[in-house]
Every structure is written in structure tokens, then in C-alpha cells.
Design a protein around this motif. Sequence first.
Motif, PDB file in Angstrom:
ATOM      1  N   ALA A 159      -6.321  -1.048   9.929  1.00  0.00           N
ATOM      2  CA  ALA A 159      -5.337   0.039  10.019  1.00  0.00           C
ATOM      3  C   ALA A 159      -4.770   0.158  11.435  1.00  0.00           C
ATOM      4  CB  ALA A 159      -5.965   1.353   9.577  1.00  0.00           C
ATOM      5  N   ASP A 160      -5.638   0.027  12.439  1.00  0.00           N
ATOM      6  CA  ASP A 160      -5.162   0.099  13.819  1.00  0.00           C
ATOM      7  C   ASP A 160      -4.182  -1.035  14.118  1.00  0.00           C
ATOM      8  OD1 ASP A 160      -6.686   2.319  14.322  1.00  0.00           O
ATOM      9  OD2 ASP A 160      -8.349   1.217  15.239  1.00  0.00           O
ATOM     10  N   GLY A 163      -0.944  -0.665  12.029  1.00  0.00           N
ATOM     11  CA  GLY A 163      -0.256   0.549  12.460  1.00  0.00           C
ATOM     12  C   GLY A 163       0.595   0.352  13.694  1.00  0.00           C
ATOM     13  N   ARG A 164       0.236  -0.613  14.543  1.00  0.00           N
ATOM     14  CA  ARG A 164       1.047  -0.891  15.727  1.00  0.00           C
ATOM     15  C   ARG A 164       2.388  -1.508  15.343  1.00  0.00           C
ATOM     16  NH1 ARG A 164      -3.528  -3.956  17.870  1.00  0.00           N
ATOM     17  NH2 ARG A 164      -5.097  -2.363  18.281  1.00  0.00           N
ATOM     18  N   PRO A 167       3.981   1.797  11.794  1.00  0.00           N
ATOM     19  CA  PRO A 167       3.219   3.038  11.946  1.00  0.00           C
ATOM     20  C   PRO A 167       3.016   3.836  10.655  1.00  0.00           C
ATOM     21  CG  PRO A 167       4.754   2.780  13.758  1.00  0.00           C
ATOM     22  CD  PRO A 167       5.072   1.702  12.788  1.00  0.00           C
ATOM     23  N   LEU A 168       3.966   3.797   9.735  1.00  0.00           N
ATOM     24  CA  LEU A 168       3.835   4.642   8.547  1.00  0.00           C
ATOM     25  C   LEU A 168       2.681   4.207   7.637  1.00  0.00           C
ATOM     26  CD1 LEU A 168       5.058   3.145   5.769  1.00  0.00           C
ATOM     27  CD2 LEU A 168       7.225   3.647   6.871  1.00  0.00           C
ATOM     28  N   THR A 169       2.127   3.001   7.862  1.00  0.00           N
ATOM     29  CA  THR A 169       0.999   2.579   7.034  1.00  0.00           C
ATOM     30  C   THR A 169      -0.235   3.440   7.262  1.00  0.00           C
ATOM     31  OG1 THR A 169       0.371   0.910   8.687  1.00  0.00           O
ATOM     32  CG2 THR A 169       1.775   0.193   6.862  1.00  0.00           C
ATOM     33  N   ASN A 170      -0.295   4.130   8.398  1.00  0.00           N
ATOM     34  CA  ASN A 170      -1.426   5.024   8.659  1.00  0.00           C
ATOM     35  C   ASN A 170      -1.467   6.186   7.677  1.00  0.00           C
ATOM     36  OD1 ASN A 170      -2.587   3.687  10.965  1.00  0.00           O
ATOM     37  ND2 ASN A 170      -0.828   4.378  12.154  1.00  0.00           N
ATOM     38  N   ASP A 171      -0.345   6.470   7.040  1.00  0.00           N
ATOM     39  CA  ASP A 171      -0.287   7.587   6.095  1.00  0.00           C
ATOM     40  C   ASP A 171      -0.732   7.197   4.682  1.00  0.00           C
ATOM     41  OD1 ASP A 171       0.729   9.255   8.093  1.00  0.00           O
ATOM     42  OD2 ASP A 171       2.811   8.695   7.641  1.00  0.00           O
ATOM     43  N   TRP A 182       9.744  -3.868   9.143  1.00  0.00           N
ATOM     44  CA  TRP A 182       9.203  -4.340  10.415  1.00  0.00           C
ATOM     45  C   TRP A 182      10.381  -5.006  11.115  1.00  0.00           C
ATOM     46  CZ3 TRP A 182       7.372  -9.746  11.426  1.00  0.00           C
ATOM     47  CH2 TRP A 182       6.866  -9.879  12.731  1.00  0.00           C
ATOM     48  N   ARG A 191      -2.283  -0.197   0.344  1.00  0.00           N
ATOM     49  CA  ARG A 191      -3.614  -0.091   0.972  1.00  0.00           C
ATOM     50  C   ARG A 191      -4.633  -0.503  -0.083  1.00  0.00           C
ATOM     51  NH1 ARG A 191      -4.798   4.135   5.792  1.00  0.00           N
ATOM     52  NH2 ARG A 191      -6.493   2.956   6.737  1.00  0.00           N
ATOM     53  N   HIS A 369     -10.288   3.550   2.317  1.00  0.00           N
ATOM     54  CA  HIS A 369      -9.781   4.749   3.007  1.00  0.00           C
ATOM     55  C   HIS A 369      -9.222   5.732   1.985  1.00  0.00           C
ATOM     56  CE1 HIS A 369      -7.997   7.176   6.191  1.00  0.00           C
ATOM     57  NE2 HIS A 369      -6.890   7.197   5.506  1.00  0.00           N
TER      58      HIS A 369
END
Length: 374
Positions: A159-160, A163-164, A167-171, A182, A191, A369
Amino acid sequence: MSDTEAEIETIENLPLDEWHRAHGARMVPFAGYSMPIQYEGILAEHTWTRENAGLFDVSHMGQLSVSGEGVAEALEALMPGDFSALKTGRMRYSMLLDEDGGILDDLMVTNAGDHYALVVNGAVKWDDIGHLREHLPDEITLTHHDEQALLALQGPKAADALGRLVPLTNDLSFMQGTFAMWGDVPLYITRSGYTGEDGFEISVPADKVAMLADALVAMDEVKPIGLGARDSLRLEAGLPLYGHDITEQTDPVSADLTFAISKKRREQGGFPAAGKILETLAKGPSSKRVGMTIEGRMAAREGAPIFAGDARIGTVTSGGFAPTVGGPIAMGYVEAGHALSGTKLQIEVRGKMLDATVTDMPFVPHRYHRKKKA
């Protein structure tokens, strides 16, 4: 050599073939493709994925889209999932069933908004496409997205890393997907994955996949990982492999996949062999897929016979050394009376009888997650 033999021996290259070779991969034939089995070693790659983030090329799998009026109901006529209740961006594990209740394939189904996206196993994707074309109504459109590659980024640091870039993949939470960009590259990201770890599957145009792979492995926590570690990871996670742990000869109840038969479908039926499958669910199967831990260091492989005393009561369908467990494990089918956790059995390997114990799966806890409920 006949045309049929030539066709059988035809091995295709993945979009990332040159990339894999440049990164030191050892390539082997798998599901009709030349695929990387390992880079620096299965044990090291397995451990890296458990502790960091591993990048897997799963572009051999079939990426399909199905659309049209009544598409959810049309899919429900072929599978036991409740797709009409699936919200946009949500995905579900399901099985394509034949008229006798046998499993033609296991697959992921995602409500992508204006269509449903299916990801099917590479070894049977052409059979799946043929089956779907034959049984879906004429008003339903089926598209095979062979212009797309598919990457899986798996592990606690996935995820880290992703996410760089996006970023929206963190949600996203487990079994949720979204369209994303991208730069100017369109992606569809879910996910999900088949290692038991948190992670993502990323559908990307094949002509852009090398650029994305480069961007990911440039990060300290990401390394390319081969098929060997993917297999040991999914075995530890207790996840069945199509063509081995599940086939046309196995049904969802015996395969211990009844979670994929939703409550509504259990009540209403309407999927292939629903009567037969629901009767088996009510009465219990004659045999059942179980996990087993094995004493010692010798691994039991697919096809090894399983015994209770002098009686053969089953067969191993997957097995190997489990690095995280620290010993050999196996998956297989045993007679239902011997399927309880803790049952002592023996597996015959090269003339030796190995002591084994039926063990709850997963062997290694899943670390998906999931969003906490309010």
C-alpha cells in the motif's frame, strides 16, 4: 508433428518477457506462457513478500468485461454469486459451474459501473470465453481485453509503495476496485490478490506495463517475485489452485468454498446444478478439501495417497515446504469422516509413511486490509 501437437506446444510470451529476463528471471512454461518461476530464489522471494512488497506478473490470466441489459442476472445463471446486489467498485470471488455442479473455473467478478469485470485463470481462459459466449444471452456483450497486462503487488508494504504512484489506492479496502490514472496511463486497480497478504492487482495497457513495473521496483520495498513463491504463498494462505485443488470433478461444497454461495442464492437457487449442490450442502459432502501439516522435513506433492490406518481415504492436491510455517504442509481431499481438525493421518511419499495432522486453514493468517466498522 501434427498440427494439434504443434498447437499444444505453442508457448506465448508475456508483455513483460524481456523485462523478466533482464531482471534475471528463470523462465518456465505455465498455462501456455513462458513465465518467471524465480529470480533470486523461491525462499528469499517468499520471505520478501511476507515482509515487504512483491511484484508478480499475472498477465497470463484472462481479463474480460461483460455488459448489457440484465447482465447481473445473466451471470447469476452461470455462477452461485449474488451479483445484482454487488455495489459499484465491489468485487466477489465466484465459480463458473457446469450442469453437474463441477467447477469449470474460479474467478473474480467486479461491478465496474457500466460493466462487470471478470478475471479468470490463464490455463482455462479460452474454455471460459467459449462457455460464456455459448451460455450468455445474445444481448450481453463479452469482451476479452488481451491488450491489457495484469500486475499483482503483494505484501505489507504494498500500500505504501503503490500509494506513492496512485494516492487514491489508500482509500480502497479489501475486495474493492477503482479506475485511476498514473500520469496519462489509465489503470483499474483492485485491493485483492492470491497470497493472503494485503495487496493490489493492477490492470494496465500492455504497452505501458514495463514502465509501471520499472517505477514499482525502483522503490526499496519492492522486488519482482516469481511463480514459485506465488505458489508457496497461496498454499500457506489455504487458497485453492484451479486444475489442482479444484477441477470439473469437484463441487463447491466438497471444495470448502460454500462462502461463495450467497444467502440469497441458497434460498432461491437458479445457478447450474443448484438442487444437487444445495442438497450436498444440507447433507454434507462425502469428501472434503482439508489442510494438513506434516511431521519432519519431507514434502508431500500432488497425487500422494492419504491413509487412515491401512485404508486409503484421500489424495494430496497441493503440497510443499512452507517457509513461514517452517515445515511441509499440504492440501487435499479426504473422506468426510476424517476431515475434522486434529485428525491424525498418514501420507505415502516414495514408499515412506509420513505422519500428518488435519489443520485449519489458512496455515498463515490472512492480512487483508478491511475497513473497521463504525
